[in-house]
Design an enzyme around this catalytic site. Sequence first.
Site, mmCIF file in Angstrom:
data_model
loop_
_atom_site.group_PDB
_atom_site.id
_atom_site.type_symbol
_atom_site.label_atom_id
_atom_site.label_comp_id
_atom_site.label_asym_id
_atom_site.label_seq_id
_atom_site.Cartn_x
_atom_site.Cartn_y
_atom_site.Cartn_z
ATOM 1 N N CYS A 1 0.814 -1.221 0.000
ATOM 2 C CA CYS A 1 0.000 0.000 0.000
ATOM 3 C C CYS A 1 0.850 1.276 0.000
ATOM 4 C CB CYS A 1 -0.927 0.016 1.205
ATOM 5 S SG CYS A 1 -0.150 -0.470 2.761
ATOM 6 N N HIS B 1 -3.313 6.351 4.217
ATOM 7 C CA HIS B 1 -1.932 6.621 4.618
ATOM 8 C C HIS B 1 -1.500 8.018 4.171
ATOM 9 C CE1 HIS B 1 -1.718 2.489 5.567
ATOM 10 N NE2 HIS B 1 -0.987 2.024 4.577
#
Lengths: 350, 350
Positions: free
Chosen positions: B130, B254
């Site tokens: 990710c 994130h």
Amino acid sequence: MAKEYVVAILGATGAVGHRMIEQLAASSIPVKEVKLLASARSAGTQLKFRDQTLTVEETTPDSFEGVDLVLSSAGGSTSKKFLPEAVKRGAVCVDNTSAYRMEPDVPLVVPEVNPDTLAQHHGIVANPNCSTIQMVVALEPIRRAFGLKQIIVSTYQAASGAGQSALNEFYQQARDYLDGKEMQANILPTKGDKKHYPLAFNLLPQIDVLEDSGYSHEEWKMIHETKKIMVGDMNSPEIKVTATCVRVPVPISHGESVYFEVEDKSATVEQIRELLAQAPGVVVQDDIQHQIYPQPINAVGKGDTFVGRLRPDYENKGAFNMWIVADNLLKGAALNTVQNAEELVKRGLI
Amino acid sequence: MAKEYVVAILGATGAVGHRMIEQLAASSIPVKEVKLLASARSAGTQLKFRDQTLTVEETTPDSFEGVDLVLSSAGGSTSKKFLPEAVKRGAVCVDNTSAYRMEPDVPLVVPEVNPDTLAQHHGIVANPNCSTIQMVVALEPIRRAFGLKQIIVSTYQAASGAGQSALNEFYQQARDYLDGKEMQANILPTKGDKKHYPLAFNLLPQIDVLEDSGYSHEEWKMIHETKKIMVGDMNSPEIKVTATCVRVPVPISHGESVYFEVEDKSATVEQIRELLAQAPGVVVQDDIQHQIYPQPINAVGKGDTFVGRLRPDYENKGAFNMWIVADNLLKGAALNTVQNAEELVKRGLI
């Protein structure tokens, strides 16, 4: 008999002010009397200093009559307004705001780094920004041993850095989020700015106002203050510094991911870790095998700067990463202010 | 008539699995049939694909009979166990685990960056980590225009990156903290490790296990995956990469503070911002005047990679800072997996 000091705490009712009272009580400074000063709104509040109960007074120029030492953390404009009055009346001021930090004749001091500059004061000593202090405490031993070429820092800064009201707002946001309610934002990212965003369960890459340069005022503080503290010149090209400052949903204690490059390419991680283990004010928490590294919840209430996750950039000899955590209200503010005052007393500069 | 595909989703009941079902439903892939696969524990669960209700089956090698395409996100060991069985039975697999990413004959693909490498697959295509995906989506347009010498990244990674159970634990910790109870930690920072620490109102500078090198496995993933995706070689010295990965108390999306240096020193912030504004999958949110910058709460549920706070390192020509945010479960996982599958279909590689 040793001299005893009349100490005024300006901004006594704030998050940092409370801690200044505690740190002063725990310090080696011989205190004759403490005066707690704040705005008219907070006057009348009763607070403890050691076993005395003191009443907060509204700050006026005359509040500083007979005061030897002022510890100030009531915002830049309050410092600008009152510290010259205190100096005029013979006090020495340690100021935790950004008001005087960049004045060439005001020492900007972290006692572990540049205590000798205290001797150059003309009544005001400036305390650096919270995010700067913990970084220079950890980097100075490395700079002395190996020289320092460049610092690239990304911060993870706690809500309390924006003050008690921001911290309260953050907690309320967290409660509302978990209760499925809409979060309200009226203070963060920064009180004086136009728009406000929730911090709880979020990240805000803005601390203080954003400038046309693309940098936030907080980022410039880290750049210029680091140069002034380490090299003595806020614009020195000797150490390159760049910063990205981010507010994170943590109440107290800032984290910093610091990439740094030293002059002496022979420097090893083991040497740096050993240096830091001996360094004043630094605690090394760096044991990979046992998952030991600095964490904000463990740093709260402590006066040290915690360092870990130290490792080389394997593709750049002489460059390293590390992770630094410290209580932003203590070492980042109240404690460093009181430590500066202690040094002034010790050195007979007050 | 266009070919229609039998698609198996391995790990269908996880946080990423749920989103894979949604993203597959929204994709351009002509789906004949969907099989939802998971462990014995989750078998029997009923989930929706478009307007069909499907029952999750326990994964066995025979589950892949007649399957054309496998989307996998059930952990590395499950992929290692079952994907060879699927390939043996003629399926092409897009794997969202780290199991095959570093295999030289497995393409590691972000469709905006290196879609041509899909043609080299031998049954398995790997989806990057990710934190890597959102970084390379933002940096690739810059690399193509100006060349890329070095990347120094500090991450601010959400709890959901450690899975649904970690996310649940994080929420429970936040509730307990606000209720004045002690926080319990049994999963974070990483399920397989010995010690566990609370993430709520804290920062954990450990994602995945820590290695003797001093780096976490997550940090190595960012280093090696970025090199493999951008240069085609996980150990290439062409682009230097170093990373510090930190788990932050945010549920989804994130953040990344990225410092990068380009080859062409004439590159300007304005040129880079213009490039990014045109780049596929990138949304520029960079308006200092109006306090516009990427925030996790705004990125949740979106497929784009958001970029802002772009500014030069004024002391290093050709070096810049920027701030990147993306939904780690979508672009960082489920969406990128489905986009890879779409590309495979479009290119007739399945």
